[in-house]
Write an enzyme that holds these catalytic residues in place. Sequence first.
Site, PDB file in Angstrom:
ATOM      1  CE  LYS A 201     -38.109 -41.005  55.833  1.00  0.00           C
ATOM      2  NZ  LYS A 201     -37.463 -40.038  54.948  1.00  0.00           N
ATOM      3  CB  CYS A 255     -34.897 -44.487  53.149  1.00  0.00           C
ATOM      4  SG  CYS A 255     -35.306 -42.974  52.264  1.00  0.00           S
TER       5      CYS A 255
END
Length: 407
Positions: A201, A255
């Site tokens: 991720k 993010c």
Amino acid sequence: MINVVGLGYIGLPTALMFAAHGVEVVGTDYNRELVETLKAGRTTFEEDGLDELFAEAVKKGIRFSHEYQSTDMYIVSVPTPYDKASKKVDASFVVGAVKNVMEVCPKGAVIVIESTISPGTIDRHVRSVVEAQGFTIGEDVHLVHAPERIIPGNMVYELKHNSRTIGADSREVGERVKALYASFCEGEIVVTDIRTAEMTKVVENTFRDINIAFANELAKICRSDNMDVYEIIRIANKHPRVNILSPGPGVGGHCISVDPWFLVGDYPGLSNIILAARKINDSMPDFVLERIHDIMKENGIDDVGRVGLYGLTYKENVDDTRESPTLQMLDSMERHLTGGKIKVYDPYVTRDIVPNQYHDLDSFLEAVDMVVLLVGHDEIKEQIEKLQGKVILDTRHICFLEGVYRL
């Protein structure tokens, strides 16, 4: 039953998606006002398709509570900021949530952490907490990492269609969690180990950050020598193996602007390209401020109070302002611009979060002589002719009126 812990930008859509597909769900959050809003039948942020998903989840029986539930499956989706000094992940919210789960969970419960974490976070921060409470991992509690992979503005679609990664200590538990997500996920679901899932991720968002940084650095180079970066990118991208992104005023969201720092903090000396990319992207708000200063001077605008910033969110057509380039610019503005107070407007941000914030496009435009386009909302794209006669700095390459300035 699933207890989804944390009902923010990721946890709420995830809880709703499970419930809408027939899974019994209780959503838990410490924010009482948020929980009461959901209980009253209202969502807490704007997102395409979210209200319809909410209605279906309510119809299927989703419940919301301030309390953690006693059940055999938990999904933890809480914030994971980074420490700005050390650049390491701040795992305190995850650790706190896991501690609260252990107070009520039965033996054999599975704790799925969806929050984005740096590789090794579960080993360094979570396992020790579980063991300190007298639990045996693999018997009393099973730990899983299932990082989210969705983007604001398209969350509902991507929850259903994007592939997923499930990291688990045992294949059996991983397959069990995979079957749960398969209740709604139509993409490929890969089962691997926890550390690989953690790293995957972070690597995904770091890859994107590095590619954005190249475009931004290219914009700076071209600006220094009076070249058109957009024309150069357009032509270069005709090469079959080249796909340069468009430059912009910075990188926001929770993010891309955050996750690469986890690698910088954990692997200093090894993450050199990653660190350089972060510095480039973090420098863009100041670069835009310098452009505003130069354009004001060129056009005889000596009052920054006649300058308006269009866009407060970090991307188009959402209400998410986390780490937005505009807010970064406002934080550092005193170093570059003096005089009156710059004006700000965003159609998606309905509450006042900064000084001199407008809530109507026409009133905003009437109050300024120069407009800086920082977010490419559909609203301004569809009404771009209203900018006629204004001095325009377009940081998103959406305005093609005569005389527009670009990065």
